[in-house]
Motif scaffolding. Structure first.
Motif, PDB file in Angstrom:
ATOM      1  N   GLN A 286     -26.559   0.030  53.739  1.00  0.00           N
ATOM      2  CA  GLN A 286     -24.821   1.185  53.825  1.00  0.00           C
ATOM      3  C   GLN A 286     -23.788  -0.038  53.830  1.00  0.00           C
ATOM      4  O   GLN A 286     -23.067  -0.181  53.374  1.00  0.00           O
ATOM      5  CB  GLN A 286     -25.685   1.472  54.967  1.00  0.00           C
ATOM      6  CG  GLN A 286     -24.678   2.824  55.175  1.00  0.00           C
ATOM      7  CD  GLN A 286     -25.147   3.867  56.587  1.00  0.00           C
ATOM      8  OE1 GLN A 286     -26.130   3.147  57.168  1.00  0.00           O
ATOM      9  NE2 GLN A 286     -23.950   4.042  57.091  1.00  0.00           N
ATOM     10  N   ILE A 287     -24.156  -0.832  54.457  1.00  0.00           N
ATOM     11  CA  ILE A 287     -23.131  -2.057  55.151  1.00  0.00           C
ATOM     12  C   ILE A 287     -23.265  -3.430  54.821  1.00  0.00           C
ATOM     13  O   ILE A 287     -24.373  -4.182  55.380  1.00  0.00           O
ATOM     14  CB  ILE A 287     -22.971  -1.438  56.292  1.00  0.00           C
ATOM     15  CG1 ILE A 287     -22.641  -0.459  56.964  1.00  0.00           C
ATOM     16  CG2 ILE A 287     -21.347  -2.961  56.838  1.00  0.00           C
ATOM     17  CD1 ILE A 287     -21.557  -0.429  57.805  1.00  0.00           C
ATOM     18  N   GLU A 288     -23.266  -3.753  54.019  1.00  0.00           N
ATOM     19  CA  GLU A 288     -22.969  -5.389  53.091  1.00  0.00           C
ATOM     20  C   GLU A 288     -21.680  -6.351  53.992  1.00  0.00           C
ATOM     21  O   GLU A 288     -20.609  -6.146  53.400  1.00  0.00           O
ATOM     22  CB  GLU A 288     -22.533  -5.616  52.222  1.00  0.00           C
ATOM     23  CG  GLU A 288     -23.792  -6.737  51.566  1.00  0.00           C
ATOM     24  CD  GLU A 288     -23.084  -7.024  49.696  1.00  0.00           C
ATOM     25  OE1 GLU A 288     -22.558  -6.077  49.188  1.00  0.00           O
ATOM     26  OE2 GLU A 288     -24.189  -7.942  49.640  1.00  0.00           O
ATOM     27  N   LEU A 289     -22.669  -6.814  54.260  1.00  0.00           N
ATOM     28  CA  LEU A 289     -22.143  -7.779  55.486  1.00  0.00           C
ATOM     29  C   LEU A 289     -21.573  -9.526  54.353  1.00  0.00           C
ATOM     30  O   LEU A 289     -22.722 -10.273  53.750  1.00  0.00           O
ATOM     31  CB  LEU A 289     -22.300  -8.824  55.655  1.00  0.00           C
ATOM     32  CG  LEU A 289     -22.137  -7.570  57.716  1.00  0.00           C
ATOM     33  CD1 LEU A 289     -23.215  -7.975  58.336  1.00  0.00           C
ATOM     34  CD2 LEU A 289     -21.611  -6.257  57.344  1.00  0.00           C
ATOM     35  N   ILE A 290     -20.172  -9.571  53.221  1.00  0.00           N
ATOM     36  CA  ILE A 290     -19.788 -10.714  52.860  1.00  0.00           C
ATOM     37  C   ILE A 290     -18.985 -11.696  53.407  1.00  0.00           C
ATOM     38  O   ILE A 290     -17.858 -11.264  53.522  1.00  0.00           O
ATOM     39  CB  ILE A 290     -19.491  -9.949  51.670  1.00  0.00           C
ATOM     40  CG1 ILE A 290     -20.274  -9.134  50.918  1.00  0.00           C
ATOM     41  CG2 ILE A 290     -19.713 -11.506  50.343  1.00  0.00           C
ATOM     42  CD1 ILE A 290     -20.035  -8.511  48.946  1.00  0.00           C
ATOM     43  N   GLY A 291     -19.451 -12.932  53.558  1.00  0.00           N
ATOM     44  CA  GLY A 291     -19.077 -14.200  53.635  1.00  0.00           C
ATOM     45  C   GLY A 291     -18.569 -14.660  52.910  1.00  0.00           C
ATOM     46  O   GLY A 291     -19.006 -15.194  52.165  1.00  0.00           O
ATOM     47  N   VAL A 292     -17.081 -15.355  52.951  1.00  0.00           N
ATOM     48  CA  VAL A 292     -15.565 -16.499  52.318  1.00  0.00           C
ATOM     49  C   VAL A 292     -15.766 -17.424  51.926  1.00  0.00           C
ATOM     50  O   VAL A 292     -14.885 -17.889  53.411  1.00  0.00           O
ATOM     51  CB  VAL A 292     -15.268 -15.761  51.043  1.00  0.00           C
ATOM     52  CG1 VAL A 292     -14.713 -15.647  49.722  1.00  0.00           C
ATOM     53  CG2 VAL A 292     -16.040 -13.790  50.946  1.00  0.00           C
ATOM     54  N   GLU A 293     -16.556 -18.759  51.842  1.00  0.00           N
ATOM     55  CA  GLU A 293     -15.936 -19.960  52.264  1.00  0.00           C
ATOM     56  C   GLU A 293     -15.194 -20.588  51.646  1.00  0.00           C
ATOM     57  O   GLU A 293     -14.797 -19.906  50.253  1.00  0.00           O
ATOM     58  CB  GLU A 293     -17.211 -20.813  52.713  1.00  0.00           C
ATOM     59  CG  GLU A 293     -17.872 -20.495  53.676  1.00  0.00           C
ATOM     60  CD  GLU A 293     -19.691 -21.464  53.622  1.00  0.00           C
ATOM     61  OE1 GLU A 293     -19.600 -21.585  54.941  1.00  0.00           O
ATOM     62  OE2 GLU A 293     -19.990 -21.302  52.807  1.00  0.00           O
ATOM     63  N   ALA A 294     -14.606 -21.580  52.417  1.00  0.00           N
ATOM     64  CA  ALA A 294     -13.477 -22.557  51.154  1.00  0.00           C
ATOM     65  C   ALA A 294     -13.948 -23.721  50.145  1.00  0.00           C
ATOM     66  O   ALA A 294     -14.399 -24.329  50.515  1.00  0.00           O
ATOM     67  CB  ALA A 294     -11.809 -22.868  51.639  1.00  0.00           C
ATOM     68  N   GLY A 295     -13.979 -22.959  48.763  1.00  0.00           N
ATOM     69  CA  GLY A 295     -14.950 -24.159  47.922  1.00  0.00           C
ATOM     70  C   GLY A 295     -13.617 -25.080  47.731  1.00  0.00           C
ATOM     71  O   GLY A 295     -14.372 -25.690  46.988  1.00  0.00           O
ATOM     72  N   GLY A 296     -12.621 -25.471  48.258  1.00  0.00           N
ATOM     73  CA  GLY A 296     -11.471 -26.340  48.330  1.00  0.00           C
ATOM     74  C   GLY A 296     -11.176 -26.179  46.592  1.00  0.00           C
ATOM     75  O   GLY A 296     -11.102 -25.259  45.846  1.00  0.00           O
ATOM     76  N   PRO A 297     -10.613 -27.173  46.206  1.00  0.00           N
ATOM     77  CA  PRO A 297      -9.709 -27.259  44.760  1.00  0.00           C
ATOM     78  C   PRO A 297     -10.904 -27.154  43.211  1.00  0.00           C
ATOM     79  O   PRO A 297     -11.678 -28.050  43.458  1.00  0.00           O
ATOM     80  CB  PRO A 297      -9.428 -28.401  45.325  1.00  0.00           C
ATOM     81  CG  PRO A 297      -8.927 -28.966  45.833  1.00  0.00           C
ATOM     82  CD  PRO A 297     -10.304 -28.742  46.526  1.00  0.00           C
TER      83      PRO A 297
END
Lengths: 266, 409
Positions: free
Chosen positions: B265-276
């Protein structure tokens, strides 16, 4: 048989002086030089602490940070630290050596493997700056089983109740941090006050060797000579930095400092 | 490893402070044991104290300006086709980012403990700016530790800190970014813990700091829950909550009320810093499989080498440029409750351009990472899927970087 650490304190006591403990960083400024320094200063120091450098040292001041970064930049690896310790112990069999550093290095190496390795190269003790009591209980027991001294730290903020428990669980040596500071800070508490707190620790169990560290230099060492032992680290690391800057031999300069320190407490 | 239901995630640790027996703890020098114990006891007391809660709510409402708005991004949704995209515009909070929640709570705790000095670390400068604001508001003396590299790239926030009367202490060691600022701040606290309170700027550091910060930012999801019910009459069946993750304070705050829901029902998506794109360096310990390590008093996944030396990181976004991450996000990852991915610098910049072209919001480079993921997945999703992005910071602080990289503004 008494540990080499205990014997070192006994010997100093018999000469009516505190034990002198030095701290240098393995690999500062090179692997070879750091071994030379260690061997040379151990003619005057009773116990040698050898730091395994970490690049995020949260309790160290500028001088030791500089030494640690210099060693890491020069490529020192944890196995090099062990080999420095091993070579040292080959020529100085009875001189106790204590490894000191941060827990992540031990954790990545694997606790058991690390302790085993310490035993193999004849390391006498371990100080882990960011593994306090009681979290360190399991680790310190493992050390004890392998005959390695785990050295507990206590500080001016340690509560009396906590102090009692730490002393009870300590091995041969306890390290009292003289003041609220990182390493290398200026001594901001009067020696009398430091010695008062020191006595409170010492009186709980006279068989434990209690050393004082942080803020100890050529200027301050004499005022604290009542203690079982005194640790000098940053003042030595600073001398290594200065020697490099002036293109002089750090081995000679550092040895001279340690010689003078010893003289002040003899 | 299992999550418990009905208990706030910040309280799901064991007596040594570990989540899932593995993450967190308090790896600290002896000198900090007592101040941390005092802080732990004080926080335990205060969070049950009705008067304190009333005070917190008063300042959240009248000083921070909650609730922040919850809006549909119609143009972006239409442009992409597929899922509906919404934003929780947390950057409307006083000061321009979610960091104000933690800063305000720390200032209140500092007052309650009778301390007059407060110190904190900062990366993007928001944690520092907010702490300087809160310090000024509550009459506390404030010092902010900030990497020299970050001082250069986040000048607008530094100006704000100075204007609020805070002293900025530049940190020149290591990579001269957030990781070094946190170390230096901790060192300062070791030396001054008798009269100084320390605020850790995110859900990182020794256990108690993770808890206080999470407790503070949780306000975001409390608001969102009410707003969802009022817009949709009930919590919709297909929601995706997308948030950038550096230390993880805004993500935890955005998710905390929704962790008990089924992830279908509620997906949690975390987005990290992939850098250049072309760099090997990144700041994405969760999504790029970093090993467990100990940094700044906590066990968590951490960018490091085999020996345990902490790696340098690289990201266009100073706020995400940190080698480790909150232990509670490690816990959410290993229990598979949340999914973590990363966006590159270029992805974030593209997302920033698209969002600001189509919508009347101005997300900073940190939430632009979250928007990048939303833009990526939205076209493939059904119209009844609700994507919500936490737009947790305002891009004013990124003025110089955006000008340099995009040649405008």
């Amino acid at each position: 048989m008494a540990s080499l650490i205990n014997q070192a304190f006994k010997k100093a006591k018999s000469e009516n002086r505190p034990a002198l403990l030095t701290y240098t960083v393995a690999g500062d400024n090179t692997k070879k030089k750091s071994l030379e320094i260690l061997k040379s200063i151990s003619n005057y120091a009773d116990i040698c602490e050898l730091g395994f450098p970490h690049n995020t040292p949260i309790a160290d001041g500028g001088q030791i940070q500089t030494s640690a970064y210099r060693a890491i930049n020069n490529g020192i690896k944890i196995n090099d630290v062990f080999s420095v310790a091993k070579d040292f112990k080959k020529s100085k069999k009875t001189k106790p050596i204590i490894l000191m550093g941060y827990y992540n290095m031990i954790f990545q190496y694997n606790e058991n493997k690390f302790i085993e390795k310490c035993k193999n190269v004849k390391v006498d003790g371990l100080i882990v700056v960011d593994l306090p009591y009681p979290e360190n209980k399991k680790f310190s027991n493992k050390c004890k089983r392998k005959g390695i001294n785990f050295i507990q730290l206590v500080s001016p903020t340690t509560s009396p109740n906590r102090l009692k428990k730490i002393i009870k669980d300590s091995h041969d040596m306890i390290y009292y941090i003289s003041m609220l500071s990182t390493t290398g800070g200026k001594l901001k508490v009067v020696p009398k006050k430091i010695l008062e707190r020191y006595s409170k620790i010492k009186n709980q169990n006279k068989s434990k060797n209690v050393v004082i560290g942080f803020g100890i230099t050529e200027k301050t060492i004499k005022s604290l000579k009542k203690a079982d032992g005194l640790v000098v680290g940053s003042a030595i690391c600073k001398e290594i930095s200065n020697s490099i800057k002036k293109r002089q031999n750090p081995v000679t300069n550092v040895t001279n400092i340690v010689k003078r320190l010893k003289k002040k407490i003899t | 490893m299992k999550l418990k239901k009905g208990i706030s995630l910040i309280d799901q640790h064991d007596q040594n402070g570990f989540w899932g027996n593995k993450f967190g703890g308090s790896f600290i020098p002896e000198t900090l044991k007592k101040p941390i114990e005092d802080l732990t006891n004080e926080f335990k007391k205060l969070r049950k104290d009705k008067k304190f809660i009333k005070k917190r709510n008063f300042y959240f409402k009248n000083y921070i300006g909650t609730p922040t708005s919850f809006v549909k991004l119609n143009n972006l949704s239409n442009h992409l086709g597929g899922a509906q995209i919404w934003a929780k515009v947390v950057s409307e909070a006083n000061g321009g980012a979610h960091k104000i929640y933690n800063a305000t709570v720390h200032a209140l705790i500092c007052k309650a403990m009778g301390k007059k000095y407060i110190v904190g670390d900062t990366g993007a400068g928001y944690a520092g700016k907010m702490l300087s604001m809160a310090a000024k508001k509550f009459g506390l003396k404030c010092k902010i530790f900030m990497g020299a590299k970050d001082i250069k790239r986040q000048k607008p926030n530094c100006d704000a800190m100075k204007k609020n009367g805070a002293e900025i202490v530049p940190v020149y060691s290591g990579s001269q970014t957030l990781v070094d600022a946190v170390s230096e701040c901790m060192r300062y606290w070791v030396s001054n813990c008798d009269n100084t309170h320390m605020c850790v700027g995110s859900t990182v550091g020794p256990n108690i700091f993770v808890k206080i910060c999470g407790w503070s930012t949780a306000q975001i999801s409390r608001e969102l829950k009410v707003q969802l019910k009022s817009k949709f009459k009930k919590i919709p069946n297909k929601i995706k909550l997308i948030n950038c993750v550096g230390g993880g304070s805004s993500a935890y705050g955005f998710w905390s009320e929704f962790i008990d829901y089924d992830k279908k029902q509620i997906e949690l998506i975390g987005v990290e810093a992939g850098g250049p794109k072309k760099s090997k360096l990144h700041a994405a310990p969760l999504s790029r499989g970093a090993k467990l390590g100990i940094l700044h008093g906590a066990a968590a996944y951490c960018c490091q080498n085999n020996e345990g030396q902490i790696n340098e990181t690289e990201s266009i976004s100073a706020g995400l440029d940190y080698p480790s991450v909150s232990p509670i996000h490690c816990f959410l990852k290993d229990t598979k409750r949340a999914r973590y991915t990363y966006a590159t610098d270029e992805d974030a910049l593209n997302a920033y351009q698209l969002v600001t072209k189509l919508e009347n919001i101005n997300p900073s480079l940190e939430p632009s990472h979250a928007f990048a993921e939303a833009i990526k997945i939205a076209p493939k999703l059904s119209k009844d899927t609700i994507i919500i992005v936490n737009s947790c910071g305002d891009a004013k602080k990124d003025r110089d970087i955006l000008r340099e990289r995009l040649g405008k503004k």
